[in-house]
Design an enzyme around this catalytic site. Structure first.
Site, short mmCIF file in Angstrom:
data_model
loop_
_atom_site.label_atom_id
_atom_site.label_comp_id
_atom_site.label_asym_id
_atom_site.label_seq_id
_atom_site.Cartn_x
_atom_site.Cartn_y
_atom_site.Cartn_z
N TYR A 144 -43.62 -31.87 -14.65
CA TYR A 144 -43.68 -31.72 -16.04
C TYR A 144 -42.56 -30.75 -16.39
CZ TYR A 144 -45.48 -29.99 -20.46
OH TYR A 144 -45.60 -29.93 -21.95
N ASP A 239 -35.84 -27.50 -12.96
CA ASP A 239 -36.56 -26.89 -13.84
C ASP A 239 -37.51 -25.86 -13.17
OD1 ASP A 239 -38.59 -26.14 -15.65
OD2 ASP A 239 -39.13 -28.26 -16.20
N LYS A 267 -41.28 -19.11 -19.25
CA LYS A 267 -42.66 -18.29 -18.84
C LYS A 267 -42.41 -16.68 -18.50
CE LYS A 267 -45.42 -22.52 -18.12
NZ LYS A 267 -45.13 -23.78 -17.73
#
Ligand SMILES: *Cc1c(COP(=O)(O)O)cnc(C)c1O
Length: 441
Positions: A144, A239, A267
């Site tokens: 994702y 990522d 995050k």
């Protein structure tokens, strides 16, 4: 456990919010459950509106590696708020956070701070296309990368050439530029790159896949991607929105010793506030406006609250033995869960790395999306609900990673293991006999 107020609130939420939530997984659909509404968090615990207490292994999906409301983070945010929350102009702390990140991750020489992981990845892809003057990208099934158009694409039936949209509203013409391949399958990457290498701008990968459960890169996978991208002048994008500052201070690239051209972060670097970042080789990053012609901007980018919360978090993480402590806690948890499962005569497939873990309810060895999909989601739902009722908050979906924070105590972990005994018993008549524990780092 009673959920009266959560039930009531969810009903009301559905009148005003799409599906009662602001991000789909929160609706508990994947476990056919009743979502709980959280009132507050402290350390490893969260408390719902009915007053139920949970040991939290979601940790806001990763950012809260220090636990909820860490006193030093709270203190800095409080004092910063009083001095103004956003200026739309430069501030000192954004420079400090950038320096802190660049010192931690040597492959990043210049960085741009944004407001979400989605934004970071979307911008990195644009930059890769601009740098290489190529349009196609390669991604991996089950990884994702946020919800931008080019990345919400899955493999089409004839696979390796034409991607198809994975959401309504994405132009088929755009999806065709995204090639989706199986994670951990270097041979397939080679095949595609040998044929179409000259058209491919970048390969983007989660160096540790943490959005289809948790799947570790096989031996040589990341190194192989590095070699083939170099050979064909394709940019390699890691990522690390989850793995950055999570699996090691320098992220997965430090853990596996592979340096990408561009890294995406998010995050943890916002300490619980909205944030994202992309950075990499200086000459590539210099293509971004105002230095170059790749446009990207943000009203709240670099705002002092997120910057201070992130910087404070990173400073704590930079202290000695932090990652050892996190790994010890996770090992204690996963080994305890594995023993307990075996005693209950079920053998799910466990994965773990640093402070990430996952329990797949399958007999297969999970190495990619196809094998992850063999998990029995009904069994996961049974286990999830049983332990939720005992005050353990795991992700409300089989296909998410578990997150351990510094705030989790040995007592929390023991309680989790003992609750899991009942969770496993609830599903033990399924007779899963294959066992395999894959541990790393
Ligand atoms: C969470 C996540 C994103 C998206 O970040 P948002 O801040 O939710 O937009 C992108 N990539 C990975 C690997 C993620 O885990």
């Amino acid at each position: 456990m009673e959920f009266h107020l959560s039930k009531k609130l969810f009903k009301e939420a559905n009148q005003y919010l799409v599906g009662g939530v602001n991000s789909p997984v929160r609706a508990f659909k994947a476990v056919s459950g009743q979502p709980v509404f959280i009132e507050r968090g402290a350390g490893a615990k969260i408390y719902d509106v009915d007053g139920n207490e949970y040991i939290d292994y979601v940790c806001s999906w990763g950012p809260l590696i220090l636990g909820h409301a860490h006193p030093q983070v709270v203190e800095v945010v409080k004092s910063v708020c009083e001095k103004g929350t956003s200026f739309g102009a430069g501030c000192e702390v954004e420079v400090e956070l950038a320096r802190q990140i660049i010192e931690a991750i040597p492959s990043i020489e210049l960085i741009r701070l944004v407001n979400s992981g989605t934004e970071a990845v979307m911008s990195a892809i644009r930059l890769a296309r601009a740098w290489t003057k190529r349009d196609k990208i390669i991604k991996f099934e089950g990884c994702y990368h946020g919800h931008s158009d080019s990345l919400l694409v899955k493999a089409g039936s004839g696979a390796t050439t034409l991607g198809i949209p994975d959401s309504l509203g994405i132009p088929t013409a755009l999806a065709k530029y995204t090639i989706t391949l199986p994670y951990n399958d270097l041979e397939r990457v080679k095949e595609v790159v040998e044929k179409q290498g000259e058209e491919i701008a970048c390969i983007i990968v989660e160096p540790i896949a943490a959005n289809m459960g948790l799947i570790l890169p096989g031996k040589g996978f990341l190194q192989g991607l590095r070699e083939i991208t170099r050979q064909y002048r394709i940019l390699l994008i890691f990522d690390e929105v989850i793995t950055g500052f999570r699996v090691a201070y320098g992220g997965a690239q430090q853990l596996y010793g592979v340096q990408p051209d561009i890294t995406c972060l998010g995050k943890i670097i916002g300490g619980g506030f909205p944030v994202g970042a992309y950075g990499g080789k200086r000459e590539i990053m210099e293509m971004v406006a105002p230095l170059g012609d790749v446009y990207q901007a943000g009203t709240l980018s670099g705002n002092p609250i997120a910057m201070h919360a992130g910087l404070q978090t990173l400073k704590i993480l930079a202290q000695p033995t932090i990652y050892e402590q996190l790994a010890q806690k996770t090992t204690l948890l996963v080994e305890g869960l594995q023993n307990t499962a075996q005693n209950c005569r079920i053998n799910p497939f466990f994965t773990k790395v640093a402070s990430l873990f996952c329990i797949f309810f399958t007999r297969e060895e999970v190495i990619d999306y196809q094998t992850a999909k063999t998990s029995d989601t009904a069994r996961y739902a049974t286990y999830f609900k049983e332990i939720l009722n005992q005050g353990i908050y795991l992700a409300p979906s089989q296909f998410e990673a578990g997150f351990v924070s510094l705030a989790h105590t040995q007592q929390d972990i023991e309680k989790t293991i003992s609750a899991s005994r009942d969770g496993f018993k609830a599903i033990n008549n399924y007779g899963m006999v294959h066992s395999c524990l894959k541990a790393c780092g």
